[in-house]
Motif scaffolding. Structure first.
Motif, PDB file in Angstrom:
ATOM      1  N   THR B 385      26.441 -34.701 -44.657  1.00 55.31           N
ATOM      2  CA  THR B 385      26.211 -36.152 -45.139  1.00 55.31           C
ATOM      3  C   THR B 385      24.880 -36.546 -45.267  1.00 55.31           C
ATOM      4  N   VAL B 386      24.030 -36.435 -44.308  1.00 55.03           N
ATOM      5  CA  VAL B 386      22.588 -36.703 -44.437  1.00 55.03           C
ATOM      6  C   VAL B 386      22.296 -36.189 -46.078  1.00 55.03           C
ATOM      7  N   GLY B 387      22.611 -35.079 -46.234  1.00 55.06           N
ATOM      8  CA  GLY B 387      21.841 -34.328 -47.740  1.00 55.06           C
ATOM      9  C   GLY B 387      22.609 -35.011 -48.577  1.00 55.06           C
ATOM     10  N   THR B 388      23.711 -35.442 -48.670  1.00 56.40           N
ATOM     11  CA  THR B 388      24.559 -35.945 -49.765  1.00 56.40           C
ATOM     12  C   THR B 388      23.957 -37.344 -49.760  1.00 56.40           C
ATOM     13  N   LEU B 389      23.649 -38.322 -48.843  1.00 57.11           N
ATOM     14  CA  LEU B 389      23.186 -39.615 -48.940  1.00 57.11           C
ATOM     15  C   LEU B 389      21.678 -39.358 -49.495  1.00 57.11           C
ATOM     16  N   ALA B 390      21.021 -38.470 -49.376  1.00 59.37           N
ATOM     17  CA  ALA B 390      19.661 -38.150 -49.885  1.00 59.37           C
ATOM     18  C   ALA B 390      19.685 -38.007 -51.254  1.00 59.37           C
ATOM     19  N   LEU B 391      20.772 -37.129 -51.732  1.00 58.24           N
ATOM     20  CA  LEU B 391      20.845 -36.649 -52.993  1.00 58.24           C
ATOM     21  C   LEU B 391      21.435 -37.817 -54.005  1.00 58.24           C
ATOM     22  N   THR B 392      22.255 -38.505 -53.412  1.00 65.54           N
ATOM     23  CA  THR B 392      22.906 -39.862 -54.202  1.00 65.54           C
ATOM     24  C   THR B 392      21.994 -41.006 -54.106  1.00 65.54           C
ATOM     25  N   GLY B 393      20.807 -40.913 -53.276  1.00 66.20           N
ATOM     26  CA  GLY B 393      19.892 -41.942 -53.255  1.00 66.20           C
ATOM     27  C   GLY B 393      20.372 -43.190 -52.550  1.00 66.20           C
ATOM     28  N   PHE B 394      20.806 -43.174 -51.447  1.00 69.28           N
ATOM     29  CA  PHE B 394      21.327 -44.009 -50.395  1.00 69.28           C
ATOM     30  C   PHE B 394      19.829 -44.787 -50.007  1.00 69.28           C
ATOM     31  N   PHE B 395      20.091 -45.917 -49.801  1.00 68.49           N
ATOM     32  CA  PHE B 395      18.607 -46.803 -49.364  1.00 68.49           C
ATOM     33  C   PHE B 395      17.767 -46.117 -48.225  1.00 68.49           C
ATOM     34  N   PHE B 396      16.676 -45.940 -48.635  1.00 69.91           N
ATOM     35  CA  PHE B 396      15.362 -45.217 -47.937  1.00 69.91           C
ATOM     36  C   PHE B 396      15.596 -43.822 -47.555  1.00 69.91           C
ATOM     37  N   THR B 397      16.644 -43.177 -47.918  1.00 71.75           N
ATOM     38  CA  THR B 397      16.483 -41.720 -48.069  1.00 71.75           C
ATOM     39  C   THR B 397      15.459 -41.116 -48.856  1.00 71.75           C
ATOM     40  N   ALA B 398      15.072 -39.954 -48.707  1.00 67.57           N
ATOM     41  CA  ALA B 398      14.382 -39.213 -49.506  1.00 67.57           C
ATOM     42  C   ALA B 398      14.624 -39.716 -51.027  1.00 67.57           C
ATOM     43  N   GLY B 399      15.714 -39.260 -51.412  1.00 61.80           N
ATOM     44  CA  GLY B 399      16.305 -39.321 -52.728  1.00 61.80           C
ATOM     45  C   GLY B 399      16.036 -40.603 -53.226  1.00 61.80           C
ATOM     46  N   TYR B 400      16.245 -41.563 -52.395  1.00 59.85           N
ATOM     47  CA  TYR B 400      16.167 -43.021 -52.880  1.00 59.85           C
ATOM     48  C   TYR B 400      15.009 -43.415 -53.567  1.00 59.85           C
ATOM     49  N   TYR B 401      13.672 -42.848 -52.961  1.00 67.88           N
ATOM     50  CA  TYR B 401      12.426 -43.037 -53.447  1.00 67.88           C
ATOM     51  C   TYR B 401      12.066 -42.396 -54.531  1.00 67.88           C
ATOM     52  N   SER B 402      12.274 -41.124 -54.401  1.00 63.23           N
ATOM     53  CA  SER B 402      12.107 -40.233 -55.809  1.00 63.23           C
ATOM     54  C   SER B 402      12.862 -40.507 -56.753  1.00 63.23           C
ATOM     55  N   LYS B 403      14.287 -40.831 -56.668  1.00 64.24           N
ATOM     56  CA  LYS B 403      14.885 -41.102 -57.785  1.00 64.24           C
ATOM     57  C   LYS B 403      14.716 -42.290 -58.570  1.00 64.24           C
ATOM     58  N   ASP B 404      14.444 -43.176 -57.844  1.00 65.25           N
ATOM     59  CA  ASP B 404      13.928 -44.376 -58.215  1.00 65.25           C
ATOM     60  C   ASP B 404      12.816 -44.558 -59.097  1.00 65.25           C
ATOM     61  N   ALA B 405      11.830 -43.817 -58.532  1.00 71.07           N
ATOM     62  CA  ALA B 405      10.658 -43.730 -59.063  1.00 71.07           C
ATOM     63  C   ALA B 405      11.042 -42.921 -60.618  1.00 71.07           C
ATOM     64  N   ILE B 406      11.642 -42.188 -60.716  1.00 72.08           N
ATOM     65  CA  ILE B 406      11.808 -41.528 -61.993  1.00 72.08           C
ATOM     66  C   ILE B 406      12.364 -42.499 -63.059  1.00 72.08           C
ATOM     67  N   LEU B 407      13.542 -43.079 -62.409  1.00 73.03           N
ATOM     68  CA  LEU B 407      14.379 -43.968 -63.397  1.00 73.03           C
ATOM     69  C   LEU B 407      13.224 -45.196 -63.854  1.00 73.03           C
ATOM     70  N   GLU B 408      12.726 -45.769 -62.846  1.00 71.12           N
ATOM     71  CA  GLU B 408      11.622 -46.879 -63.278  1.00 71.12           C
ATOM     72  C   GLU B 408      10.589 -46.153 -64.223  1.00 71.12           C
ATOM     73  N   ALA B 409       9.934 -45.164 -63.962  1.00 75.27           N
ATOM     74  CA  ALA B 409       9.012 -44.880 -64.644  1.00 75.27           C
ATOM     75  C   ALA B 409       9.434 -44.505 -66.150  1.00 75.27           C
ATOM     76  N   ALA B 410      10.448 -43.809 -66.287  1.00 74.65           N
ATOM     77  CA  ALA B 410      11.209 -43.573 -67.570  1.00 74.65           C
ATOM     78  C   ALA B 410      11.443 -44.871 -68.236  1.00 74.65           C
ATOM     79  N   PHE B 411      11.823 -45.827 -67.562  1.00 71.19           N
ATOM     80  CA  PHE B 411      12.204 -47.249 -68.454  1.00 71.19           C
ATOM     81  C   PHE B 411      10.706 -47.806 -68.879  1.00 71.19           C
TER      82      PHE B 411
END
Lengths: 525, 683
Positions: B385-411
Motif C-alpha cells: 500500500t505504501v508503494g502504491t501510494l507513492a506510485l500514484t502520487g499521494f500527498f508528500f510521498t516520493a512519487g508526489y514530489y517527482s511526478k508533480d515536478a514532471i507535470l509542472e515542468a512539462a506545462f
C-alpha cells in the motif's frame, strides 16, 4: 638465427619422420606432432618478444637466392604477418589435442598433413618473394584437401570437389596477374612491387585477377558456397584450421597485395567490395538463422564475419583496416573455438543436428558456460575481441560510407538472433533424448584446449593494444599509400567521404560541406 | 574507492559463479551479498560528498582500451553528481535485492549461479553509469543486456523463459544498432568519444549539417535521435518495448532490480548524461517528448486489463519510464532524474511486495485467484500500500514530489510538445491511480478466490507444508480456463507471511518510497539548490525550475485530482460493484481486445519481422545458394565434365594431383617466360 626458416622447416622435418620412420604408431605420432607444434608456438612467442613494435619495414629478413632472379628464398615479417603467424602457431597445438582421440585411422599421416600445413601457412605469411608466396599460398590447400578427403565425412568428395573448383579458377587468374607484374617491374620482391606504380588501367585488371583468388579464399558472397560444405565434411581440427587460418589468407592477400599494389583500383572499386560485403552480411546471416546443422550455421556466420573484414579493409582508412585485422585474429580464435565446441559434442553424440541436443546447461554446465562465452564473443559483446573488431571496422567504414555502415550494422542484430537461437537449442530446454542426457561434461583435455582461447579472446577484448601495436606501422604505410586516391562514387551516393577533399564529392554532398562543418573532419583518416 | 566500489561486484560474481559449486551456496551468497552491501555503503559515502559537501567531479583512469588513428578509448571512471545518484540507486536496490533473494530463492538448486548473475549485472550497470566515454557506456549497456538475458532465462527449462530471454537480447540489439551508429557519427563529427570533450564541443557544432544515408541532415538532431534509439531499446519505449513484459519470466527479484529500478532507466540516464547535446536540437527534444508521452499512455492503458500481477507492474514501469523521457524532452532533466530516483524505491518495493504475495500464494501470479489477502499477509499488504501510494502520487510521498515536478515542468516548458505531454501525463496519472488501486483491491480485498488456482491446488495436494520452502519452480504453468466448480473460497489454503530476509528490504524501500521525495526534492529540482547540486553534470535550466513554481494552481492540483479520481474509480469498479468490469469489457469488446492484446504489437512484429526473416533465410538458402549459385557454379561445371572424366566418382586425391600439376605448370611457364625475357633482353 634464421628463425623463420626454422619455423617453416621444422614441421616438415617432423612430418617426414612421422611418415618415414619405421614402427611409428598412433601414440608416438600424436606426441611428436604435439611437441613440434608446441615448439613452433614457443618460437612464435620468442619472435614476438624480439619484434620491434615501433620499427617500420620488415624484420627477421632472410634472403637466399634459389633460382635468381625468378624465385628467391626471401622471408621477412611485418606486424601483420607476425600476428597471423602467431595465430597459426597458437591454434596448431590445440588442433593436435582436439584430434587426440577423435582421429583413429592413419594417425601418422593425419599428423603429418597438419604439420605440413603449418609449415605452408607460416611460409605464406612470411614470404617476401611473390612466387614463393604463390607456392605456399596454393600448396597450403593440398593438405587441406587430404584432410577433408581422407578423414572427412560422408559427402567429402563433393566438398573437396567444390573447394578445388573454386580455388583453381581464382589461382589461375592470380598467377597470370603475377606474371604480368613481375614482367613489368622486373622484380619478384614484394617490397619492390608494393612501391611500384602500375598504370591505372593495369591496376584495374590486376585487381580483378587477384580479387578472383582472394574473394574465393575469403570467401565473399557469391563464391562462398564451398565453405559450408567443406566445414561440414572436415574433421574438427580441419574446420578449426580452415576457419582460423585458411580463411585469413584472402584478407591477408588484400592487405599485402591489392591495397598497396593497386591503390587506385582499390579506391575505384570500393563499390564492388562494399556492395558484396553488404549483401553477404544480410544474406548469410538470414541463411544462418534457418540452419539445422551446427557446423553449417557457424560456417555461414563466418561468411558474415569475413564480410566485415572486406568492408573494413575497403573503408581505406586506419580504423577500418586495423579493425579488419583485429577481426581476422578475433574470428580465427572465436570461430575456431566454436568449431572445437561443436567437435566436443560431436565426439559424444556423432551428429551435428541441432535438434538432437538441448538441456546441456544441465548435463554439461562447464561446456555450456564456455559455449556461452564464445557465443557472446561471436556476437561482439564488449570486452571480447569480437567487439573491438566490429567496432573499429564500422567506425572506419562510417567515415567512408554511411549507407554501407547502416546495412553492415544490422549484422549485430542478426548475429545475435542466430547465435542465441543456436545456443538456446543446444544448451537450454531439456535434452532431446537419453543419449543426449548421458553425455559427460568436458574432460581435462578439452578444458585445456578451450581455456587458452578464452584467455586470448578476453585479452584481445580488454587490452587489444598488445596485438594492435606491432601492426600499426604496417597499416600506416598502407594508409599512406592509399591516401589521396580518387574514390569511386555510386549513383546512389553511397560513398560520401568527408575524410576526402571536397572536390571528390558529388554536388549535393559538396554543398553540405560548404557549410561550417567542412572545416572539421579531415583529420579522421 | 571508486575502483573498489565498481570491481567488488565483479569479483564476487566470479567467485560465486565459477566457484559456487566448490564453496557451496551459503558462502557464495554471503560473499555476493556482503560485497554488494559494502559497495552500497561506499556509494552513499560518494553521494554524500556530492550532496552535502559539493565535491568536484573527477575522472579516474584505469587502463588503455582501443586506440586507432585519432580514436583513443580508455577504461576510466567518471564521478560527478549524476553518477553519484545512479551509484546509490544501483547499489542500494541491488544490495536489498540480494538480501531478499536469500528468502525468495532459498530452495533453488542453482542459487549461487543466481547470485553470481545478480552481482555481474550490478558490475555492468556500475560500468555504465561511471563511463567517461560512449564506448565504455556501450560496454556497460551490453553487459547489463547479457545479465538481463541470463536472468530472464534463469529457469532455462521453461520454453517461455528462453523465448523471453532471446527476445530481450535481440530487441535490445535493435536499440544498440541505433546507439552504435550514433557513436560512429559522434566520432565523425567530434573526433572523440569522450563525453566531457563532446559536451564541451556541442556549441561549436550546433546547427551544422552533415550527410547521412545520402540525406543532408542536422548534426545534433541526427546524432541525438540515433542515440535515442538505443535509449528506447534499453528503456522499453513504444516500438521497442515488447521485451519488457515478457521479461517477467525471470525470477521476481530480477524484475525488481533490472526491469524496474536500474537497467531500464539506463536510457533516461543516457539522455541526461548527454543532455547538452539534446538541448542543441529542438527536434530531438520533441521526438523524445512525444515518444515518452505515447509510451506512458500506451503502457498505462494496457496495464488496465492485465491479470498477472507482475505484468501490471511491468507495464506500469514502462509507463513511468515514459514520464521520465517526456520530462527530459521538456528540458527538465533534473525532474527526470528525480523520478528515476524515487521510482527506483517504490517500484522495487512494489515488485518485491508482489514477490512476497507470489511466494505466499505458492507461485500463483494471476490476480483473479487472489483476494482477501490483507488479513493473511498484513505486513506485505501494508508495504504494498505504501508503494502504491507513492506510485500514484499521494500527498508528500516520493512519487508526489517527482511526478508533480514532471507535470509542472512539462506545462511550464512553454513548448507545444511540452503542453501535449502535460495533458497526456495528467490523464495517465488518472490511469495509473486506477490500475494501481485495482491491483491492491483485487489482491488484498474482497473474498478469497484461491480455490480455483492450479498452483494452490498443487500445493494442497502435494503437502501444504512445502509452500514456504519452494519458490517459482521453473516449470511451465499453464493456466487452464477457470472451469472449476468452486471458483471462490480459500480451498483450505493458508498463505504465510514471508521470512525476515524478504521483509527487511521491503521496510527499507518503504521508507524510501515515503520520504525520499520530501528529503531530496530541493536538491534535484529546487530552483535555488538544483544548480548547486547538479553542478553541470546535466543541463539544468534554472529558469524552467523557477517557471515550474509559478504555474497556475489548477496545474498544481491536477495530479492530486487524478489520484483521487483513479482511486475512486477503482474502488467503485472492484469493491463496490465487482461485476462492473466484466460488463464494461462486454460493452466495448473491440477496445477490450485491443488492450488485452497489448495493441497487437507482438502480432504485428511476428508477422512483419520474425516470420519473414525465417522465410527469407530459407528462401535464400534453398533458392539462392543451392538452386542458383551451386547449380550454375560448381554443380553445373561438374555436370559438364562428368561425362568424360566421371569426376564425381573418382577418389578426390586425383584432384590434388591435377591441382598440383596446374600449379607447377604455371610456375614452369613463369620460369620459361623469364628465361626467354632475359635472353632477349641480354642480346
Amino acid at each position: 638465427m634464421p628463425i623463420l626458416s626454422i619455423m617453416i622447416l621444422a614441421p616438415v622435418l617432423s612430418a617426414v619422420l612421422l611418415v618415414a620412420l619405421p614402427g611409428m604408431d598412433a601414440r608416438r605420432a600424436r606426441i611428436i606432432a604435439l611437441v613440434t607444434t608446441v615448439v613452433e608456438f614457443a618460437l612464435g612467442l620468442i619472435m614476438w618478444s624480439g619484434y620491434e613494435n615501433a620499427a617500420a619495414g620488415f624484420q627477421f629478413v632472410e634472403k637466399l637466392p634459389l633460382f635468381a632472379p625468378y624465385l628467391d628464398w626471401h622471408l621477412g615479417i611485418d606486424g601483420i604477418a607476425l600476428m597471423l603467424i602467431l595465430l597459426s602457431v597458437f591454434l596448431m597445438p590445440l588442433c593436435i589435442l582436439a584430434s587426440w582421440e577423435s582421429v583413429k585411422t592413419r594417425v601418422p599421416e593425419y599428423m603429418a598433413a597438419f604439420l605440413i600445413m603449418e609449415s605452408l601457412m607460416i611460409g605464406t605469411f612470411a614470404a617476401r618473394d611473390i612466387f614463393l608466396f604463390y607456392l605456399f599460398f596454393e600448396a597450403g590447400l593440398i593438405p587441406m584437401f587430404l584432410i577433408i578427403g581422407i578423414w572427412g565425412g560422408a559427402r567429402r568428395i563433393y566438398a573437396s570437389y567444390k573447394f578445388f573448383l573454386y580455388t583453381l579458377l581464382g589461382s589461375v587468374l592470380m598467377l597470370v596477374g603475377m606474371l604480368y607484374m613481375v614482367g613489368e617491374a622486373g622484380s619478384t620482391d614484394i617490397g619492390v612491387l608494393s612501391r611500384w606504380n602500375f598504370t591505372p588501367e593495369a591496376q584495374f585488371w590486376l585487381f580483378l585477377a587477384f580479387f578472383a583468388s582472394f574473394a574465393v579464399k575469403m570467401p565473399m558472397w557469391p563464391v562462398h558456397t564451398w565453405l559450408p560444405d567443406a566445414h561440414v565434411e572436415a574433421p574438427t581440427a580441419g574446420s578449426v584450421i580452415l576457419a582460423g587460418v585458411l580463411l585469413k589468407l584472402g584478407g591477408y592477400g588484400f592487405v599485402r597485395f591489392s591495397l598497396p599494389m593497386f591503390p587506385d583500383a582499390s579506391a575505384q572499386l570500393i563499390w564492388l567490395v562494399l556492395a558484396l560485403s553488404m549483401v553477404a552480411v544480410v544474406y548469410t546471416s538470414l541463411v544462418a538463422l534457418v540452419q539445422n546443422d551446427m557446423k553449417k550455421l557457424i560456417a555461414y556466420s563466418s561468411v558474415a564475419h569475413m564480410a566485415f573484414v572486406t568492408a573494413g579493409l575497403f573503408a581505406l582508412n586506419t580504423q577500418g583496416i586495423e579493425g579488419s585485422l583485429v577481426m581476422m585474429l578475433s574470428h580465427g580464435l572465436v570461430s575456431g573455438a566454436l568449431f572445437l565446441c561443436v567437435g566436443v559434442v560431436y565426439d559424444r553424440l556423432h551428429t551435428r543436428e541441432i535438434g538432437r541436443y538441448g538441456g546441456l546447461a544441465d548435463t554439461m554446465p562447464r561446456y555450456a558456460l564456455l559455449l556461452l562465452f564464445f557465443t557472446m564473443a561471436s556476437v561482439g559483446l564488449p570486452a571480447t575481441s569480437g567487439f573491438v573488431a566490429e567496432f573499429l571496422v564500422l567506425l572506419g567504414l562510417y567515415q567512408t560510407s554511411t549507407w554501407a555502415t547502416f546495412v553492415m550494422t544490422t549484422g549485430i542484430i542478426l548475429g545475435a538472433a542466430y547465435m542465441l537461437w543456436l545456443y538456446r537449442r543446444i544448451a537450454f530446454g531439456s535434452a532431446a533424448g537419453d543419449d543426449t542426457r548421458a553425455m559427460p561434461d568436458l574432460s581435462v583435455r578439452e578444458i585445456a584446449i578451450l581455456l587458452p582461447i578464452t584467455a586470448a579472446v578476453l585479452w584481445m577484448g580488454i587490452y587489444p593494444k598488445s596485438f594492435q601495436a606491432p601492426m600499426k606501422p604496417a597499416i600506416a604505410s598502407i594508409v599512406a599509400r592509399l591516401d589521396g586516391r580518387e574514390m569511386a562514387t555510386l549513383p546512389t551516393r553511397m560513398t560520401l567521404t568527408p575524410g576526402l577533399p571536397v572536390n571528390l564529392l558529388p554536388p549535393a554532398a559538396k554543398a553540405a560541406f560548404d557549410m561550417p562543418m567542412a572545416a572539421e573532419p579531415e583529420t579522421h583518416r | 574507492m571508486i575502483q573498489l566500489l565498481v570491481f567488488l561486484p565483479l569479483i564476487t560474481a566470479l567467485v560465486a559463479g565459477l566457484g559456487g559449486r566448490a564453496i557451496g551456496h551459503v558462502p557464495a551468497k554471503i560473499i555476493t551479498t556482503g560485497g554488494l552491501f559494502l559497495s552500497a555503503a561506499l556509494s552513499w559515502v560518494v553521494f554524500s560528498q556530492f550532496w552535502l559537501s559539493g565535491a568536484p567531479a573527477t575522472v579516474v583512469p584505469v587502463l588503455d582500451w582501443i586506440q586507432s588513428g585519432d580514436l583513443d578509448v580508455r577504461w576510466a571512471f567518471k564521478v560527478d553528481t549524476l553518477t553519484a545518484v545512479m551509484l546509490v540507486v544501483v547499489t542500494t536496490v541491488s544490495a536489498l535485492v540480494h538480501l531478499y533473494s536469500w528468502g525468495y530463492m532459498e530452495e533453488d538448486p542453482s542459487q549461487s549461479r543466481f547470485f553470481a548473475y545478480l552481482s555481474l549485472f550490478t558490475f555492468a550497470m556500475l560500468m555504465l553509469v561511471t563511463a567517461d566515454n560512449l564506448v565504455q557506456m556501450f560496454f556497460g549497456w551490453e553487459g547489463v543486456g547479457l545479465a538481463s538475458y541470463l536472468l530472464i532465462g534463469f529457469w532455462y527449462h521453461k520454453p517461455s523463459a528462453n523465448a523471453a530471454a532471446i527476445k530481450a537480447f535481440v530487441v535490445n540489439r535493435v536499440g544498440d544498432f541505433g546507439f552504435s551508429l550514433g557513436i560512429f557519427g559522434t566520432f565523425l563529427v567530434f573526433g572523440t568519444v569522450s563525453i566531457d570533450a563532446i559536451l564541451a564541443a556541442v556549441p561549436s557544432h550546433a546547427g551544422q549539417t552533415f550527410s547521412f544515408l545520402g540525406q543532408t541532415v542536422d548534426v545534433m538532431t541526427c546524432l541525438c535521435l540515433l542515440l535515442f534509439v538505443g535509449a528506447m531499446g534499453k528503456s522499453a519505449q513504444l516500438g521497442l518495448h515488447t521485451w519488457l513484459p515478457d521479461a517477467m519470466e525471470g525470477p521476481t527479484p530480477v524484475s525488481a532490480l533490472i526491469h524496474a529500478a536500474t537497467m531500464v532507466t539506463a536510457g533516461v540516464f543516457m539522455v541526461c548524461r548527454l543532455s547538452p547535446m539534446f538541448e542543441a536540437s529542438l527536434t530531438a527534444q520533441a521526438v523524445v517528448t512525444y515518444v515518452g508521452a505515447a509510451t506512458a499512455l500506451f503502457a498505462a492503458s494496457v496495464a488496465l486489463v492485465q491479470t498477472d500481477i507482475k505484468r501490471v507492474i511491468a507495464y506500469s514501469t514502462c509507463s513511468q519510464l515514459g514520464y521520465m523521457f517526456f520530462a527530459a524532452g521538456s528540458g527538465a532533466y533534473g525532474a527526470a532524474m528525480f523520478h528515476l530516483f524515487t521510482h527506483a524505491f517504490f517500484k522495487a518495493l512494489l515488485f518485491l511486495g508482489a514477490g512476497s504475495v507470489i511466494h505466499a500464494m505458492h507461485h500463483e501470479q494471476d490476480m483473479r485467484f487472489y483476494g482477501g489477502l490483507r488479513k493473511h499477509i498484513p505486513i506485505t499488504f501494508a508495504l504494498m500500500t505504501v508503494g502504491t501510494l507513492a506510485l500514484t502520487g499521494f500527498f508528500f510521498t516520493a512519487g508526489y514530489y517527482s511526478k508533480d515536478a514532471i507535470l509542472e515542468a512539462a506545462f511550464a516548458s512553454g513548448t507545444s510538445h511540452g503542453q501535449f505531454a502535460f495533458v497526456v501525463g495528467a490523464f495517465v496519472a488518472l490511469l495509473t491511480s486506477f490500475y494501481s488501486w485495482r491491483l491492491v483491491f483485487l489482491t488484498f480485498y474482497g473474498e478469497p478466490r484461491w480455490a480455483a488456482s492450479e498452483h494452490i491446488q498443487h500445493a494442497l495436494h502435494h503437502g501444504h507444508h512445502d509452500t514456504e520452502d519452494s519458490t517459482d519452480s521453473g516449470l511451465e504453468h499453464d493456466h487452464a480456463p477457470v472451469a472449476h466448480s468452486a471458483p471462490h473460497g480459500t480451498g483450505g489454503y493458508h498463505p504465510h507471511e514471508s521470512p525476515a530476509s524478504m521483509l527487511i528490504p521491503l521496510f527499507v524501500l518503504g521508507a524510501g518510497a515515503l520520504w525520499a521525495g520530501w528529503l531530496w526534492h530541493e536538491s534535484f529540482v529546487g530552483a535555488e539548490h538544483g544548480a548547486a547540486f547538479w553542478r553541470g553534470s546535466l543541463a539544468f535550466r534554472e529558469e524552467l525550475m523557477h517557471a515550474m513554481h509559478e504555474v497556475p494552481a489548477w496545474v498544481v492540483w491536477t495530479p492530486s485530482v487524478a489520484f483521487f479520481l483513479g482511486l475512486l474509480g477503482a474502488w467503485f469498479a472492484y469493491l463496490r460493484s465487482p461485476q462492473l468490469p466484466a460488463r464494461a469489457a462486454g460493452a466495448i469488446p473491440a477496445l477490450y481486445a485491443f488492450l488485452t492484446h497489448k495493441w497487437y504489437f507482438d502480432e504485428l512484429y511476428d508477422a512483419i519481422v520474425v516470420r519473414p526473416s525465417f522465410a527469407i533465410g530459407r528462401f535464400l538458402w534453398v533458392r539462392g545458394d543451392q538452386q542458383t549459385i551451386d547449380r550454375f557454379g560448381p554443380d553445373g561445371a561438374a555436370a559438364v565434365v562428368a561425362g568424360g572424366a566421371r569426376a564425381a566418382g573418382r577418389f578426390q586425391s586425383g584432384y590434388v594431383y591435377s591441382y598440383a600439376l596446374v600449379m607447377l605448370t604455371g610456375l614452369a611457364a613463369a620460369a620459361a617466360w623469364f628465361s626467354i625475357g632475359t635472353d632477349v633482353g641480354g642480346q
